[in-house]
Design a protein around this motif. Structure first.
Motif: not given
Length: 423
Positions: A3-6, A61-71, A113-116
């Motif tokens: 995964x390139x980015x989150x 989608x969680x609550x009012x957020x989108x979590x997206x991973x790109x590759x 946290x994202x770094x770990x």
């Protein structure tokens, strides 16, 4: 995984957080995600994976957020989604509720946290209990809790810290089974399955090894025992602490447990389940002015067992009004926004039968019934009982100091997706 980015986006698609792990996807590519998602939604072709040119967006989608991973690559999609859901779990552990406000209030800790959680596109430490050892918080402020990395991160047993001590060593085991059931109007069972989980609450000193024995049919066959009281488990999934090679060889569930609460394993049984609570209903309409509903509920489980917190949801016409109820036990209430009557019974012993009658007024102009009636739904929980017959035969606790520990076992059967059709 690669995964390139989150990214974490708000409900309008504006990036709140972005973390580029590999640098092979331009961060501006995320601008294409929201228009693409809205276009697919309008076309009725929305999918969990969207592509724009060479870039693939894997999103939840969680609550009012989108979590997206790109590759850019043909990544392991199931691993990417597991990572995104694990990220939600970790953030929820830290912030109690994961929503836009908690992200805005905790930018620093989110980046930490994202770094770990991931490095160069590959998941790293995703256990929130271990992360909390060295990424700590007070209110919205991040503290540098420890200057050195805890040994659990580099240890072979990364899910358990060393030097844990308790005055009283105990293990609590919960065997929880959910019954999924669908019965048609003729009383035939269309679908039935049992989904089980074994959860542990561990208060043990040191670095103990635990061995759990179940009445597993494959184990009984290997050891030449009678199969009468054994259970055939399917789709077994284990926590990472379980030694899978040992289980494959001799079906022994051997593990060094995390401290505190965790889910040791889950399983499924595709078996013909007799409905534990049987429902019969009769609906009568009188000259377009009123409707009467009679519901009979019967406990079809052992007489010595008791179902707690029983809720029976009975669908009623959307234009019904002026409700009146009569119940032989418990209480009934009309929930107009859901077009149901909920009949609540605090305690329902096995073998018992109860009745509920409901009277509703109807408007003088009859509304034509276009669709069939929704099914009756049932919720319940039966302690000290498992519908599959699974049993914990033993729990051995081995620790080098040789202390004595007490294992406690509790069995619970509860409703899952439990529906009985009426038409």
């Amino acid at each position: 995984m690669s995964a390139s980015a989150v990214f974490i986006l708000d409900v309008k698609g504006k990036p709140l957080i972005s973390r580029n792990y590999k640098g092979d996807v331009a961060m501006s590519e995320i601008e294409h995600f929201m228009p693409l998602l809205m276009q697919r939604e309008e076309e009725g072709a929305l999918a969990p994976l969207l592509s724009h040119g060479r870039v693939h967006f894997l999103w939840i989608k969680h609550s009012n957020l989108y979590l997206v991973a790109t590759t850019l690559k043909n990544a392991n999609a199931s691993l990417v989604y597991s990572f995104l859901y694990k990220t939600v779990e970790v953030f929820s552990e830290y912030f109690k509720e994961l929503e836009e406000e908690s992200i805005r209030d905790n930018f620093v800790i989110v980046y930490e946290l994202l770094d770990e959680l991931m490095d160069f596109g590959f998941p790293q430490t995703t256990d929130s209990k271990i992360l909390q050892e060295y990424i700590t918080q007070q209110g919205n402020k991040l503290e540098t809790g420890k200057s050195r990395v805890p040994p659990t991160v580099t240890n072979a047993v990364s899910w358990r810290s060393e030097g844990i001590k308790y005055k009283k060593n105990e293990v609590f085991i919960d065997v929880i089974e959910s019954v999924n059931l669908l019965v048609n109007a003729n009383g035939s069972v269309l679908l039935s399955e049992i989904v089980g989980t074994i959860k542990l609450k561990v208060f043990l000193s040191g670095m103990p090894e635990l061995r759990l024995g179940l009445n597993d049919r494959v184990l009984f066959e290997l050891t030449g025992r009678s199969k009468n009281k054994s259970v055939e488990l399917e789709d077994v999934k284990f926590h990472q602490c379980v030694r899978l090679s040992r289980f494959d060889n001799d079906r022994t569930i051997s593990f060094i447990p995390p401290d505190g609460d965790f889910e040791l394993m889950s399983y499924r049984l595709s078996t013909q389940v007799k409905p534990l609570i049987w429902i019969e209903s009769v609906i009568e309409k009188f000259s377009h002015s009123r409707v009467e509903i009679m519901v009979k509920a019967k406990g079809q489980f052992k007489k010595q067992s008791v179902a707690n917190g029983v809720e029976i949801s009975v669908p009623v016409p959307s234009d019904a009004d002026s409700p009146r109820f009569k119940t032989s036990v418990g209480s009934a209430k009309y929930v107009p926004e859901k077009n149901v009557v909920i009949w609540s019974i605090k305690s329902f012993p096995g073998g018992k039968e109860y009745l509920m009658r409901a009277h509703f007024g109807l408007p003088s102009v009859e509304k034509e019934e276009v669709e069939g009636r929704p099914p009756i739904g049932v919720k319940f929980e039966i302690p000290y009982f498992t519908v599959s017959g699974i049993q914990v035969r033993y729990m051995k606790i081995i620790e080098k100091s040789g202390y004595q520990a007490l294992p406690w076992v509790r069995y619970i059967t509860q409703s899952g997706d439990y529906q009985l059709r009426t038409s």
